[in-house]
Design a protein around this motif. Structure first.
Motif, PDB file in Angstrom:
ATOM      1  N   SER A   1       4.576 -15.837   4.653  1.00 56.90           N
ATOM      2  CA  SER A   1       5.580 -16.817   4.237  1.00 56.90           C
ATOM      3  C   SER A   1       5.773 -16.844   2.729  1.00 56.90           C
ATOM      4  N   ARG A   2       4.759 -16.430   1.981  1.00 57.96           N
ATOM      5  CA  ARG A   2       4.877 -16.416   0.523  1.00 57.96           C
ATOM      6  C   ARG A   2       5.358 -15.070   0.000  1.00 57.96           C
ATOM      7  N   TYR A   3       5.595 -14.151   0.898  1.00 52.26           N
ATOM      8  CA  TYR A   3       6.028 -12.816   0.473  1.00 52.26           C
ATOM      9  C   TYR A   3       7.166 -12.360   1.371  1.00 52.26           C
ATOM     10  N   PRO A   4       8.396 -12.610   0.973  1.00 57.41           N
ATOM     11  CA  PRO A   4       9.546 -12.315   1.836  1.00 57.41           C
ATOM     12  C   PRO A   4       9.750 -10.826   2.055  1.00 57.41           C
ATOM     13  N   MET A   5      10.333 -10.513   3.194  1.00 56.71           N
ATOM     14  CA  MET A   5      10.591  -9.123   3.547  1.00 56.71           C
ATOM     15  C   MET A   5      11.501  -8.451   2.522  1.00 56.71           C
ATOM     16  N   GLY A   6      12.436  -9.208   1.974  1.00 59.40           N
ATOM     17  CA  GLY A   6      13.333  -8.635   0.978  1.00 59.40           C
ATOM     18  C   GLY A   6      12.590  -8.089  -0.222  1.00 59.40           C
TER      19      GLY A   6
ATOM     20  N   SER B   1       3.507   5.949  -2.103  1.00 57.39           N
ATOM     21  CA  SER B   1       3.685   6.337  -0.700  1.00 57.39           C
ATOM     22  C   SER B   1       2.626   5.680   0.159  1.00 57.39           C
ATOM     23  N   GLY B   2       1.484   6.360   0.343  1.00 53.91           N
ATOM     24  CA  GLY B   2       0.453   5.839   1.226  1.00 53.91           C
ATOM     25  C   GLY B   2      -0.144   4.535   0.763  1.00 53.91           C
ATOM     26  N   GLY B   3      -0.326   4.355  -0.536  1.00 52.41           N
ATOM     27  CA  GLY B   3      -0.929   3.128  -1.041  1.00 52.41           C
ATOM     28  C   GLY B   3      -0.112   1.897  -0.716  1.00 52.41           C
ATOM     29  N   TRP B   4       1.198   1.995  -0.868  1.00 57.88           N
ATOM     30  CA  TRP B   4       2.071   0.867  -0.581  1.00 57.88           C
ATOM     31  C   TRP B   4       2.080   0.569   0.910  1.00 57.88           C
ATOM     32  N   THR B   5       2.254   1.581   1.716  1.00 59.45           N
ATOM     33  CA  THR B   5       2.363   1.391   3.156  1.00 59.45           C
ATOM     34  C   THR B   5       1.060   0.903   3.773  1.00 59.45           C
TER      35      THR B   5
ATOM     36  N   VAL C   1      -0.043  -7.826   5.140  1.00 56.27           N
ATOM     37  CA  VAL C   1       0.928  -8.854   4.734  1.00 56.27           C
ATOM     38  C   VAL C   1       1.946  -9.169   5.819  1.00 56.27           C
ATOM     39  N   VAL C   2       1.887  -8.476   6.948  1.00 53.95           N
ATOM     40  CA  VAL C   2       2.841  -8.699   8.031  1.00 53.95           C
ATOM     41  C   VAL C   2       2.098  -9.180   9.279  1.00 53.95           C
ATOM     42  N   PRO C   3       2.522 -10.272   9.889  1.00 50.67           N
ATOM     43  CA  PRO C   3       1.880 -10.720  11.130  1.00 50.67           C
ATOM     44  C   PRO C   3       1.996  -9.658  12.211  1.00 50.67           C
ATOM     45  N   GLN C   4       1.035  -9.644  13.123  1.00 52.11           N
ATOM     46  CA  GLN C   4       0.977  -8.628  14.165  1.00 52.11           C
ATOM     47  C   GLN C   4       2.267  -8.548  14.965  1.00 52.11           C
ATOM     48  N   GLY C   5       2.834  -9.695  15.291  1.00 47.06           N
ATOM     49  CA  GLY C   5       4.025  -9.700  16.124  1.00 47.06           C
ATOM     50  C   GLY C   5       5.258  -9.122  15.466  1.00 47.06           C
ATOM     51  N   ARG C   6       5.263  -9.022  14.138  1.00 48.37           N
ATOM     52  CA  ARG C   6       6.435  -8.517  13.419  1.00 48.37           C
ATOM     53  C   ARG C   6       6.190  -7.158  12.785  1.00 48.37           C
ATOM     54  N   ARG C   7       5.032  -6.587  13.099  1.00 50.31           N
ATOM     55  CA  ARG C   7       4.646  -5.359  12.402  1.00 50.31           C
ATOM     56  C   ARG C   7       5.493  -4.159  12.800  1.00 50.31           C
ATOM     57  N   ALA C   8       5.869  -4.072  14.057  1.00 47.10           N
ATOM     58  CA  ALA C   8       6.651  -2.911  14.492  1.00 47.10           C
ATOM     59  C   ALA C   8       7.989  -2.858  13.757  1.00 47.10           C
TER      60      ALA C   8
ATOM     61  N   ALA D   1       5.280  -5.451  -6.269  1.00 44.21           N
ATOM     62  CA  ALA D   1       3.891  -5.129  -5.964  1.00 44.21           C
ATOM     63  C   ALA D   1       2.952  -6.219  -6.483  1.00 44.21           C
ATOM     64  N   TRP D   2       3.204  -6.689  -7.672  1.00 41.68           N
ATOM     65  CA  TRP D   2       2.332  -7.678  -8.313  1.00 41.68           C
ATOM     66  C   TRP D   2       2.223  -8.965  -7.495  1.00 41.68           C
ATOM     67  N   THR D   3       3.297  -9.358  -6.846  1.00 42.98           N
ATOM     68  CA  THR D   3       3.327 -10.633  -6.120  1.00 42.98           C
ATOM     69  C   THR D   3       2.888 -10.532  -4.665  1.00 42.98           C
ATOM     70  N   MET D   4       2.401  -9.354  -4.217  1.00 44.54           N
ATOM     71  CA  MET D   4       1.861  -9.267  -2.858  1.00 44.54           C
ATOM     72  C   MET D   4       0.706 -10.263  -2.705  1.00 44.54           C
ATOM     73  N   PRO D   5       0.578 -10.879  -1.536  1.00 43.51           N
ATOM     74  CA  PRO D   5      -0.479 -11.885  -1.350  1.00 43.51           C
ATOM     75  C   PRO D   5      -1.870 -11.279  -1.406  1.00 43.51           C
ATOM     76  N   ALA D   6      -2.824 -12.137  -1.734  1.00 41.09           N
ATOM     77  CA  ALA D   6      -4.222 -11.702  -1.777  1.00 41.09           C
ATOM     78  C   ALA D   6      -4.760 -11.488  -0.371  1.00 41.09           C
TER      79      ALA D   6
END
Length: 397
Positions: free
Chosen positions: A3-8, A115-119, A125-132, A180-185
């Motif tokens: 919720s603190r890190y929008p998909m956009g 590439s791999g580091g970001w992914t 940061v994504v709930p299981q139900g929305r990961r796909a 990248a900096w604002t990704m949640p802990a």
């Protein structure tokens, strides 16, 4: 998304960073050719930028697996990559080429972050139900970046000069730093409890790949394919100059490859093949072998066809490779598996790019036909491990 890190924010950061990354290699190669006039020296810049990933990726993976704020580590890696590119292009024509290559090598240590580091952080940061859905959207950023980056490099180089193309790639990567900096802990409860050494952490990721037959064989096939792919990539400025009339047009061919890869994955997402991803990794290598053979003819129409065929093999192969990693990588080593795999692929590409300049100086068709042979070896040497699994999904990042 969290919720603190929008998909956009995720998509914007991934797209701009990866577009800058896809643009940086062709742009730096064009800048090297424009300033030095030597295809060998230009290809050495591309090789230097990519070969350091062999060390940078595994180390970055260990650090990401242990970091409380992995996003800030990614932001630092992006900043290093952008700064290094700026220093390298500024040094062309003013510093010895060996010094500029050294700068490119240091810069390349951070390459796997894009590439791999970001992914690898997606599952955190994504709930299981929305990961796909998030995986599918993230995959699209690779395709779009591969389409836009090289084309932008070629167009900018022709319009404003090759060094300006490197500057644009720097700006794109820098713009992604805040995302990248604002990704949640990472929650402390989810962190690894062990305090193993860095060397122990590096060994764990490497051993995991080596001990898993599916991970090891898919990784080997993809790396050898990247060696084959690095050769024509390093030859693109010469191909553009000799066959299409301008070096920048050669770099723009990478966009044709990205477009066909995007189309191939879109078709497979809608009509999946009843094949295990392991099998698709092997088949993709064999398809990719056709591309440099077509390019070796020196005909403009077949050169464009080669770029299209390369994407038809590369897109599904990459989708299948990451399907294998998602399936077989343990959770506590996920970042290491992704960044180590990315590093090995980048290093393979770098080896191909390193030999492309000297080989093309002797015989451009000979260099391309050698790349075709290496790609065939990647496909023939790979033996998929049964049992088969369901159809290949759309490409994860």
């Amino acid at each position: 998304m969290n919720s603190r890190y929008p998909m956009g924010s995720w998509l914007f950061g991934a797209l701009t960073a990866r577009a800058g990354d896809e643009m940086s290699g062709p742009a730096l190669t064009l800048a090297g050719l424009a300033v030095t006039g030597s295809a060998a020296e230009a290809s050495s810049l591309l090789a230097g930028l990519t070969i350091a990933a062999a060390l940078g990726g595994p180390v970055l993976g260990v650090l990401l697996d242990r970091a409380v704020r992995p996003g800030r580590l990614l932001a630092a890696a992006l900043a290093l990559y952008a700064t290094g590119l700026a220093v390298a292009v500024a040094g062309l024509g003013h510093l010895p080429i060996a010094a500029v290559v050294a700068v490119a090598v240091v810069t390349g240590l951070a390459g796997p972050a894009l590439s791999g580091g970001w992914t690898a952080q997606l599952a955190r940061v994504v709930p299981q139900g929305r990961r796909a859905r998030a995986n599918a959207l993230d995959a699209m950023t690779f395709d779009v970046a591969g389409l836009v980056g090289p084309a932008l490099a070629g167009v900018t180089a022709e319009a404003l000069g090759a060094p300006a193309a490197v500057v644009v790639s720097v700006v794109l990567i820098a713009v992604a730093v805040p995302a990248a900096w604002t990704m949640p802990a990472v929650r402390r409860s989810a962190q690894r409890a062990d305090s193993a050494s860095m060397l122990g952490g590096l060994a764990a990721g490497t051993q995991c790949i080596a001990r898993s037959p599916r991970l090891a064989r898919a990784t080997l096939a993809s790396c050898v394919s990247c060696v084959a792919g690095g050769v024509p990539a390093g030859c693109l400025p010469l191909l553009g100059e000799r066959v299409l009339g301008a070096a920048g047009y050669g770099a723009a061919l990478l966009s044709c490859t990205a477009l066909s890869a995007l189309a191939a994955n879109a078709v497979l997402a809608r009509f999946p093949l009843p094949l295990a991803p392991d099998t698709v990794v092997r088949a993709g290598a064999l398809v990719r072998a056709v591309a440099p053979a077509l390019a070796a003819t020196g005909r403009p129409d077949l050169l464009v066809a080669a770029a299209v065929v390369a994407g038809i093999g590369e897109g599904p192969q990459l989708a299948a490779l990451f399907a294998v990693r998602h399936r077989d990588a343990p959770e506590n080593l996920r970042a290491q598996i992704f960044t180590t795999g990315a590093s090995l692929k980048i290093t393979g590409f770098a080896l191909g790019a390193a030999v492309s300049g000297p080989a093309a100086a002797r015989s451009l068709p000979g260099a391309l036909l050698s790349a075709a042979g290496v790609a065939v070896l990647a496909g023939l040497a790979f033996r998929p491990v049964p049992p088969a699994v369901p159809a290949v999904p759309s490409r994860p990042a």
